[in-house]
Motif scaffolding. Structure first.
Motif, PDB file in Angstrom:
ATOM      1  N   LEU A  77       0.834  -1.144   0.214  1.00  0.00           N
ATOM      2  CA  LEU A  77       0.095   0.089  -0.056  1.00  0.00           C
ATOM      3  C   LEU A  77       1.017   1.311   0.030  1.00  0.00           C
ATOM      4  O   LEU A  77       1.932   1.303   0.637  1.00  0.00           O
ATOM      5  CB  LEU A  77      -1.081   0.111   1.217  1.00  0.00           C
ATOM      6  N   GLN A  78       0.297   2.361  -0.592  1.00  0.00           N
ATOM      7  CA  GLN A  78       0.959   3.756  -0.576  1.00  0.00           C
ATOM      8  C   GLN A  78       0.161   4.555   0.204  1.00  0.00           C
ATOM      9  O   GLN A  78      -1.033   4.788  -0.151  1.00  0.00           O
ATOM     10  CB  GLN A  78       1.178   4.091  -1.822  1.00  0.00           C
ATOM     11  N   ILE A  79       0.813   5.125   1.489  1.00  0.00           N
ATOM     12  CA  ILE A  79       0.222   6.083   2.352  1.00  0.00           C
ATOM     13  C   ILE A  79       1.142   7.251   2.538  1.00  0.00           C
ATOM     14  O   ILE A  79       2.117   6.900   3.128  1.00  0.00           O
ATOM     15  CB  ILE A  79      -0.357   5.454   3.467  1.00  0.00           C
ATOM     16  N   LEU A  80       0.676   8.285   2.068  1.00  0.00           N
ATOM     17  CA  LEU A  80       1.561   9.619   2.039  1.00  0.00           C
ATOM     18  C   LEU A  80       2.863   9.199   1.818  1.00  0.00           C
ATOM     19  O   LEU A  80       3.838   9.753   2.498  1.00  0.00           O
ATOM     20  CB  LEU A  80       1.327  10.057   3.705  1.00  0.00           C
ATOM     21  N   ASP A  81       3.017   8.814   0.517  1.00  0.00           N
ATOM     22  CA  ASP A  81       4.338   8.566  -0.160  1.00  0.00           C
ATOM     23  C   ASP A  81       5.219   7.410   0.541  1.00  0.00           C
ATOM     24  O   ASP A  81       6.371   7.598   0.131  1.00  0.00           O
ATOM     25  CB  ASP A  81       5.131   9.971  -0.416  1.00  0.00           C
ATOM     26  N   LYS A  82       4.684   6.617   1.138  1.00  0.00           N
ATOM     27  CA  LYS A  82       5.425   5.648   1.900  1.00  0.00           C
ATOM     28  C   LYS A  82       4.910   4.306   1.619  1.00  0.00           C
ATOM     29  O   LYS A  82       3.337   4.466   1.444  1.00  0.00           O
ATOM     30  CB  LYS A  82       5.505   5.502   3.266  1.00  0.00           C
TER      31      LYS A  82
END
Length: 104
Positions: free
Chosen positions: A9-14
């Motif tokens: 998953l990508q969350i806030l560019d992480k």
């Protein structure tokens, strides 16, 4: 390369690799998109700095929304129960009147 029960998953560019049953993958991805959107809203507001603080603020906002919706749902359930009770009482009254009007 991800394992069969792992979702990236990508969350806030992480990027986060999360273990997840196959039948829950879609729900997890939707939750991650929702969280990412909330975190981006908070970050773009410019008042909260740092990913940890943004995550906490997003969690608080999401929890607040959830609790507010749950309270609204509880009120609707209680209102519906009252209406059903009223309808049952009306039916009972109508049946009682019908019984009184029948000849013995």
């Amino acid at each position: 390369m991800t394992q069969p029960n792992t979702v990236t998953l990508q969350i806030l560019d992480k990027e986060y690799c999360i273990s997840c049953p196959a039948d829950q993958r879609s729900n997890l991805e939707s939750a991650a998109r929702y969280l990412d959107g909330k975190m981006r809203e908070i970050r773009s507001g410019g008042k909260v700095i740092g990913a940890d603080r943004i995550a906490v603020m997003a969690a608080l906002n999401i929890t607040h929304d959830l609790l507010h919706k749950q309270q609204r749902l509880d009120k609707e359930v209680n209102s519906t129960r009252e209406r059903v009770r009223d309808l049952i009482d009306q039916v009972d009254d109508a049946l009682a009147i019908d019984q009184d009007e029948r000849p013995n």
